[in-house]
Design a protein around this motif. Structure first.
Motif, PDB file in Angstrom:
ATOM      1  N   GLN A   1       0.887  -1.237  -0.046  1.00 17.22           N
ATOM      2  CA  GLN A   1      -0.102  -0.089   0.103  1.00 17.22           C
ATOM      3  C   GLN A   1       0.815   1.233  -0.033  1.00 17.22           C
ATOM      4  O   GLN A   1       2.049   1.079  -0.128  1.00 17.22           O
ATOM      5  N   THR A   2       0.182   2.306   0.079  1.00 20.40           N
ATOM      6  CA  THR A   2       0.853   3.776   0.131  1.00 20.40           C
ATOM      7  C   THR A   2       1.019   4.147   1.290  1.00 20.40           C
ATOM      8  O   THR A   2       0.284   3.864   2.391  1.00 20.40           O
ATOM      9  N   GLY A   3       1.941   5.208   1.593  1.00 18.84           N
ATOM     10  CA  GLY A   3       2.076   6.071   2.826  1.00 18.84           C
ATOM     11  C   GLY A   3       0.683   6.508   3.215  1.00 18.84           C
ATOM     12  O   GLY A   3       0.263   6.741   4.431  1.00 18.84           O
ATOM     13  N   TYR A   4       0.124   6.974   2.446  1.00 15.59           N
ATOM     14  CA  TYR A   4      -1.517   7.674   2.885  1.00 15.59           C
ATOM     15  C   TYR A   4      -2.483   6.657   3.308  1.00 15.59           C
ATOM     16  O   TYR A   4      -3.097   6.862   4.270  1.00 15.59           O
ATOM     17  N   THR A   5      -2.423   5.462   2.571  1.00 19.91           N
ATOM     18  CA  THR A   5      -3.475   4.562   3.190  1.00 19.91           C
ATOM     19  C   THR A   5      -2.833   3.919   4.384  1.00 19.91           C
ATOM     20  O   THR A   5      -3.653   3.743   5.435  1.00 19.91           O
TER      21      THR A   5
ATOM     22  N   GLY B   1       5.048  12.867   8.829  1.00 16.59           N
ATOM     23  CA  GLY B   1       6.550  13.340   9.026  1.00 16.59           C
ATOM     24  C   GLY B   1       7.296  12.447   9.372  1.00 16.59           C
ATOM     25  O   GLY B   1       8.623  12.367   9.123  1.00 16.59           O
ATOM     26  N   GLN B   2       6.682  11.118   9.832  1.00 16.20           N
ATOM     27  CA  GLN B   2       7.519  10.084  10.080  1.00 16.20           C
ATOM     28  C   GLN B   2       7.229   8.882   8.823  1.00 16.20           C
ATOM     29  O   GLN B   2       8.215   8.100   8.508  1.00 16.20           O
ATOM     30  N   ILE B   3       6.111   8.740   8.569  1.00 14.90           N
ATOM     31  CA  ILE B   3       5.590   7.956   7.539  1.00 14.90           C
ATOM     32  C   ILE B   3       6.611   7.852   6.169  1.00 14.90           C
ATOM     33  O   ILE B   3       7.112   6.902   5.876  1.00 14.90           O
ATOM     34  N   TYR B   4       6.423   9.137   5.645  1.00 13.47           N
ATOM     35  CA  TYR B   4       7.158   9.018   4.301  1.00 13.47           C
ATOM     36  C   TYR B   4       8.612   8.947   4.506  1.00 13.47           C
ATOM     37  O   TYR B   4       9.198   8.017   3.606  1.00 13.47           O
ATOM     38  N   PRO B   5       9.295   9.522   5.274  1.00 13.40           N
ATOM     39  CA  PRO B   5      10.658   9.344   5.337  1.00 13.40           C
ATOM     40  C   PRO B   5      11.170   7.816   5.725  1.00 13.40           C
ATOM     41  O   PRO B   5      12.111   7.191   5.229  1.00 13.40           O
TER      42      PRO B   5
ATOM     43  N   LYS C   1      13.460   4.823   3.621  1.00 10.85           N
ATOM     44  CA  LYS C   1      14.580   4.310   4.138  1.00 10.85           C
ATOM     45  C   LYS C   1      14.480   2.800   4.042  1.00 10.85           C
ATOM     46  O   LYS C   1      15.390   1.891   3.661  1.00 10.85           O
ATOM     47  N   LEU C   2      13.154   2.276   4.079  1.00  8.29           N
ATOM     48  CA  LEU C   2      12.814   0.853   4.146  1.00  8.29           C
ATOM     49  C   LEU C   2      13.321   0.331   2.422  1.00  8.29           C
ATOM     50  O   LEU C   2      13.899  -0.546   2.517  1.00  8.29           O
ATOM     51  N   VAL C   3      12.954   1.392   1.744  1.00  2.00           N
ATOM     52  CA  VAL C   3      13.467   0.908   0.294  1.00  2.00           C
ATOM     53  C   VAL C   3      15.079   0.888  -0.005  1.00  2.00           C
ATOM     54  O   VAL C   3      15.692  -0.084  -0.333  1.00  2.00           O
ATOM     55  N   GLU C   4      15.680   1.673   0.820  1.00  2.00           N
ATOM     56  CA  GLU C   4      17.026   1.924   0.758  1.00  2.00           C
ATOM     57  C   GLU C   4      17.716   0.565   1.197  1.00  2.00           C
ATOM     58  O   GLU C   4      18.830   0.339   0.931  1.00  2.00           O
ATOM     59  N   GLU C   5      17.008   0.232   2.613  1.00  2.00           N
ATOM     60  CA  GLU C   5      17.605  -0.849   3.263  1.00  2.00           C
ATOM     61  C   GLU C   5      17.315  -2.242   2.697  1.00  2.00           C
ATOM     62  O   GLU C   5      17.542  -3.417   3.088  1.00  2.00           O
ATOM     63  N   GLY C   6      16.271  -2.196   1.497  1.00  2.00           N
ATOM     64  CA  GLY C   6      16.138  -3.624   0.876  1.00  2.00           C
ATOM     65  C   GLY C   6      14.888  -4.085   1.456  1.00  2.00           C
ATOM     66  O   GLY C   6      14.514  -5.085   1.219  1.00  2.00           O
ATOM     67  N   LEU C   7      14.312  -3.497   2.403  1.00  2.00           N
ATOM     68  CA  LEU C   7      13.372  -4.195   3.157  1.00  2.00           C
ATOM     69  C   LEU C   7      11.909  -4.036   2.701  1.00  2.00           C
ATOM     70  O   LEU C   7      10.810  -4.644   3.006  1.00  2.00           O
TER      71      LEU C   7
ATOM     72  N   ILE D   1       2.561   5.868  -4.682  1.00  2.00           N
ATOM     73  CA  ILE D   1       3.813   5.132  -4.585  1.00  2.00           C
ATOM     74  C   ILE D   1       3.426   3.993  -3.817  1.00  2.00           C
ATOM     75  O   ILE D   1       2.963   4.148  -2.659  1.00  2.00           O
ATOM     76  N   ILE D   2       3.424   3.027  -4.306  1.00  2.00           N
ATOM     77  CA  ILE D   2       2.982   1.618  -3.685  1.00  2.00           C
ATOM     78  C   ILE D   2       4.084   0.876  -3.028  1.00  2.00           C
ATOM     79  O   ILE D   2       4.957   0.678  -3.865  1.00  2.00           O
ATOM     80  N   TYR D   3       4.042   0.600  -1.904  1.00  2.00           N
ATOM     81  CA  TYR D   3       5.287   0.033  -1.257  1.00  2.00           C
ATOM     82  C   TYR D   3       4.943  -1.531  -0.840  1.00  2.00           C
ATOM     83  O   TYR D   3       3.850  -1.875  -0.474  1.00  2.00           O
TER      84      TYR D   3
END
Lengths: 193, 193
Positions: free
Chosen positions: A21-25, A43-47, A51-57, A73-75
DNA sequence: GAAAGCATGTAAAGTGTTACATGATTGG
DNA sequence: CCAATCATGTAACACTTTACATGCTTTC
């Protein structure tokens, strides 16, 4: 020495483990189902998601064709992300720190009037009463749904915790009001009729 | 636009309203009697006390002749300080935000095993049981003292809140353990004897 | 056509803890 | 003499919220 992002990281992972899902949902989900025991701001969710993506999680996929706004942006959680989540789940939860402003005010009660304290307690009682009703309603909702499709055992357990907590706080507030009200009448029964 | 220091300010004022004292003794006091619903670190205490003096809400007297260490600074609340405190006491307490890591972990329960969750709940239950016993002991202590000299009605009320809370959390944990334990056994009664 | 909702994001400020530095006295 | 306690203080870091900026779509 730079481990950062605290609990938010695991909250995001847990949310993504539910469904991609997205940060918004995620924010909406937290507001609706988790707000009584957890809260996160954009302010916490999007950053944190970044980072999760950067870390490969997690991995992100940009969807600009979907309808509204500037695109979403779907994570999606990855296998290492699932591993990270389950590792964290195994660790003992941190001991919670309470900060009850109302208890602070009662402690300092000698510096104000009984009426002020009774007012605070009354509001506190009513608020907890309302929360209790809402939570009972929510529980019934789940009990209905459960007979049908999903296993919401864990959601029901967190709601049950709320029910215990709010009942206790309501009961305490009623008792406390009684004690404070009785406080004026000491050992003198003077009547000036 | 620069109002700062949040609640710490009022906690310090409340402590100084009790008796003039040092930052160090405030910390000890908080640790011993208030830690179950409030906590402050030196990193907040000392700068806040300084600000109190700047704002005229307290006065400080340096005592270098008293015995140990580098001397102590005794803070005393002023009349404007008492006014500030009682104004704050009259205002409705902020609604408390809970952050129960254990509920988060239970919510995400599908990503781990029943055993892990039962372990967390068991620790949680024991911890709350212990807190409950301690608080009951503390209450008895006060009940003894009270017959003698001081009116500790307000301290007893905060302890009573703890008793309600810890009892509720203990009860919930026991119930939750039962529900999770039973979760495996669905509608099959297969026995392989 | 305005408001509400969807959707992203960041900068700044506010809030709080941890780790460290200092140094005397007291008790074992 | 060593550890604990008394006592002060700060810098760095960690965490969190708030306010703002952007801009499309859907509903009233």
């Amino acid at each position: 020495m730079k481990e950062n992002t605290g609990k938010s990281k695991y909250v995001m992972l847990g949310m993504l483990a539910l469904t991609p899902q997205t940060g918004y949902t995620i924010k909406k989900w937290l507001e609706n189902e988790y707000s009584h025991f957890w809260q996160e701001s954009y302010g916490q969710i999007y950053p944190t998601l970044k980072k999760l993506v950067e870390e490969g999680l997690a991995v992100s996929s940009h969807n600009s064709e979907h309808g509204n706004g500037r695109g979403q942006i779907i994570y999606t959680i990855t296998e290492p992300g699932k591993k990270e989540l389950s590792d964290w789940l195994s660790k003992a939860p941190e001991i919670e720190k309470f900060r009850y402003e109302i208890l602070l005010k009662i402690s300092f009660g000698d510096n104000t009037t009984k009426e002020v304290l009774l007012g605070h307690l009354d509001e506190f009682m009513k608020r907890n009463e309302k929360l209790l009703e809402d939570m009972n309603g929510y529980m019934e909702e789940m009990e209905g749904e459960k007979g049908q499709n999903f296993d919401c055992t864990y959601s029901k357990l967190t709601a049950l915790c709320g029910i215990h907590l709010y009942s206790a706080m309501k009961a305490w507030a009623i008792e406390a009001k009684g004690i404070i009200s009785a406080k004026g009448e000491k050992n003198h029964e003077t009547k000036n009729t």
